[in-house]
Design a protein around this motif. Structure first.
Motif, short mmCIF file in Angstrom:
data_model
loop_
_atom_site.label_atom_id
_atom_site.label_comp_id
_atom_site.label_asym_id
_atom_site.label_seq_id
_atom_site.Cartn_x
_atom_site.Cartn_y
_atom_site.Cartn_z
N GLY A 107 -36.72 -16.10 -86.98
CA GLY A 107 -36.68 -16.76 -85.74
C GLY A 107 -35.20 -16.46 -84.95
N HIS A 108 -34.51 -15.54 -85.25
CA HIS A 108 -33.30 -15.21 -84.50
C HIS A 108 -33.02 -13.73 -84.70
N TRP A 109 -32.07 -13.37 -83.93
CA TRP A 109 -31.56 -11.87 -84.19
C TRP A 109 -30.18 -11.78 -85.00
N ALA A 110 -29.71 -10.52 -85.21
CA ALA A 110 -28.78 -10.31 -86.01
C ALA A 110 -27.45 -11.02 -86.02
N SER A 111 -27.15 -11.30 -84.47
CA SER A 111 -25.76 -12.09 -84.42
C SER A 111 -25.83 -12.95 -83.21
N THR A 112 -24.79 -13.83 -83.26
CA THR A 112 -24.66 -14.50 -82.01
C THR A 112 -24.90 -13.91 -80.52
N GLN A 113 -24.16 -12.70 -80.92
CA GLN A 113 -24.06 -11.88 -79.41
C GLN A 113 -25.42 -11.24 -79.15
N ASP A 114 -26.03 -10.87 -80.17
CA ASP A 114 -27.76 -10.58 -79.61
C ASP A 114 -28.40 -11.62 -79.23
N ASN A 115 -28.15 -12.86 -79.91
CA ASN A 115 -29.22 -14.12 -79.61
C ASN A 115 -28.63 -14.42 -78.07
N ALA A 116 -27.54 -14.42 -77.82
CA ALA A 116 -27.09 -14.81 -76.18
C ALA A 116 -27.59 -13.91 -75.28
N ALA A 117 -27.73 -12.52 -75.75
CA ALA A 117 -28.00 -11.55 -74.78
C ALA A 117 -29.54 -11.53 -74.42
N VAL A 118 -30.18 -11.79 -75.89
CA VAL A 118 -31.57 -11.58 -75.53
C VAL A 118 -32.21 -12.79 -74.89
N LEU A 119 -31.76 -14.15 -75.04
CA LEU A 119 -32.10 -15.34 -74.15
C LEU A 119 -31.85 -15.24 -72.78
N THR A 120 -30.81 -14.81 -72.61
CA THR A 120 -30.23 -14.45 -71.06
C THR A 120 -31.66 -13.47 -70.65
N ALA A 121 -31.86 -12.48 -71.05
CA ALA A 121 -32.90 -11.45 -70.48
C ALA A 121 -34.16 -12.03 -70.63
N PHE A 122 -34.62 -12.84 -71.42
CA PHE A 122 -35.78 -13.66 -71.31
C PHE A 122 -35.84 -14.54 -70.26
N GLN A 123 -34.61 -15.36 -70.01
CA GLN A 123 -34.75 -16.11 -68.70
C GLN A 123 -34.88 -15.42 -67.51
N ARG A 124 -34.37 -14.22 -67.38
CA ARG A 124 -34.32 -13.53 -66.11
C ARG A 124 -35.85 -13.04 -65.85
N TYR A 125 -36.52 -12.57 -67.25
CA TYR A 125 -38.02 -12.22 -67.09
C TYR A 125 -38.83 -13.39 -66.63
#
Length: 369
Positions: A107-125
Motif C-alpha cells: 500500500g505504499h512506496w519505499a519512503s515518504t519522499q517517494d510517497n509524496a512525489a508519486v501522489l503528486t504525479a497521480f494528481q496531475r494525471y
C-alpha cells in the motif's frame, strides 16, 4: 532563472524541478528552454513491456537525498504533465503510472519522499486526463466471438476480467480483436497471451537479463576448465560427474517479486549443498549470495528437476546464484532456458537460450552394449 535555463542540471530530478519553475514564471522568453527540457526528459524515458520509467543517478552521493527511480519517474511525470498534457503523451504517461504502481508494496512506496512525489504525479494525471467521471459500457470481441462486457459508473476500483482457453477460439494465425466503449470517461484495458513451445529459444531480455553457465568440477568439487554458456557450446559430462551451474540475473532498475526458474535437462539433477557437507569443495562452489544484505534471493527451492529462486525486491545490477548438479543418465539432452519474470507483471521477463548437455556413457556401459 535565465542562467539555469541555459545551464540545466544533469539529473532527471533537477531538470524536472527546473522545468516546473520555468512553467511557473510564464515568461515567453523562456519558452525555448522549456521545450529543450521537455525534449531532454522525454528522451531519457526508458520504455519496456507495458511500463516506462526514468532513472535516478547511479552515484552514491544521491542516496543522501533519498533519490530513487520511483521518485525520478514521479518528478519527471509531474513536470511533463504540466508542460505537455496532450493525448499523444497520455499512453507514455500511462506506462509511467503502471511502473509506479508496480513499485508499491503493502500500500505504499519505499519512503515518504517517494510517497509524496508519486501522489503528486497521480494528481496531475487525474487533472490532465480524468476530469470526467466514468459512466460507460465496454465490450471485447475476438474473431467475432464475444468475450466480455461490463458497465462502469462513478470512480471506483472496480475491474472486470475474463480468461479464455485458446481451444475456445477459432483456429488460424490472425484473430482480430475489437474493444469498444460507449459513454463518458476513459477505458483502460490489458490483454495477455500465454503460449508454450518446445522449439529451441534464443536469449530474450524484456527488462530482465538472464545468463547461465556450466563449469565442470573435479572429484573434490573444485572448478576445472572454463565455464560454458548456455546456447553457445555443448557441455559434455561423464555419468556421476559434478558441474557448477551459475545463474546471473540483471535488471536496470528495481523489481519486486521476481521469480527465477532453472529447469534441469533430463541428464542432470541438482545436488543440495546442505547434504554435501562431507565435501567442502561443493559448499565452496555453491554461491547463494547470502553474504549480501540487499537485493539477494529471499527464498530458494531445490527440486528434483529444477532450481527456483524468489526475490521480494531485486535491486538494480547483477545478481548471482550458483549450485552444483550431477550428471546421471547417458544421452544428449535439451537444456530448457532459465527464465526470470516479475510474478505479478510477467511481461517483464527474460530467459537464456536453449542449451545442450551430453552425458557420455561410461566405458563399462559401452562395453556391455
Amino acid at each position: 532563472i535565465n542562467w539555469l535555463a541555459n545551464n540545466p542540471p544533469s539529473s532527471v530530478e533537477g531538470q524536472s524541478h527546473l522545468l516546473r519553475t520555468l512553467l511557473a514564471t510564464d515568461l515567453s522568453s523562456l519558452a525555448p528552454a522549456q521545450e529543450r527540457l521537455v525534449t531532454q526528459l522525454q528522451q531519457r524515458i526508458r520504455v519496456e513491456a507495458t511500463t516506462a520509467y526514468l532513472k535516478a543517478p547511479a552515484s552514491e552521493d544521491y542516496g543522501w537525498i533519498f533519490s530513487s527511480d520511483v521518485r525520478a519517474t514521479a518528478f519527471g511525470l509531474t513536470a511533463l504533465l504540466e508542460a505537455t498534457p496532450s493525448d499523444e503523451f497520455q499512453q507514455l504517461a500511462q506506462r509511467m503510472i503502471q511502473y509506479l504502481m508496480d513499485r508499491r508494496q503493502q500500500g505504499h512506496w519505499a519512503s515518504t519522499q517517494d510517497n509524496a512525489a508519486v501522489l503528486t504525479a497521480f494528481q496531475r494525471y487525474v487533472d490532465a486526463y480524468e476530469q470526467a467521471a466514468p459512466d460507460l459500457t465496454a465490450s471485447v470481441e475476438m474473431a467475432g466471438k464475444f468475450l466480455l462486457d461490463a458497465t462502469f459508473q462513478g470512480r471506483s476500483l472496480k475491474t472486470t476480467s475474463e480468461t479464455v482457453d485458446t481451444d475456445a477460439l477459432p483456429s488460424g494465425r490472425e484473430l482480430p480483436l475489437a474493444v469498444t466503449m460507449s459513454g463518458a470517461g476513459r477505458l483502460y484495458y490489458s490483454m495477455r497471451l500465454t503460449t508454450y513451445t518446445d522449439a529451441p529459444q534464443e536469449a530474450l531480455d524484456q527488462g530482465l537479463r538472464v545468463e547461465r553457465t556450466i563449469q565442470r568440477l573435479d572429484d573434490r568439487g573444485e572448478a576445472m576448465g572454463a565455464p560454458v554458456q548456455t546456447g553457445n557450446d555443448t557441455i559434455t559430462l561423464k555419468p556421476g560427474a559434478l558441474a557448477k551451474v551459475t545463474l546471473r540475473v540483471s535488471s536496470p532498475t528495481s523489481r519486486t517479486y521476481v521469480a527465477v526458474d532453472d529447469a534441469m535437462p533430463a541428464g542432470l539433477e541438482p545436488v543440495n549443498e546442505a547434504f554435501a557437507t562431507t565435501n567442502q569443495g561443493l559448499v565452496d562452489e555453491a554461491n547463494t549470495g547470502s553474504d549480501r544484505w540487499w537485493g539477494t534471493f529471499t527464498h530458494t527451492e531445490m527440486q528434483d528437476d529444477r532450481v527456483v529462486l524468489f526475490a521480494d525486491e531485486l535491486r538494480p545490477g547483477e545478481h548471482t546464484y550458483s549450485y552444483v548438479a550431477r550428471a546421471t543418465t547417458p544421452g544428449t539432452f535439451t537444456h530448457p532456458p532459465a527464465e526470470a519474470e516479475m510474478m505479478y507483471r510477467p511481461e517483464t521477463h527474460g530467459h537464456t537460450a536453449t542449451g545442450t548437455v551430453v552425458v557420455t556413457p561410461s566405458a563399462a556401459s559401452a562395453a556391455e552394449r
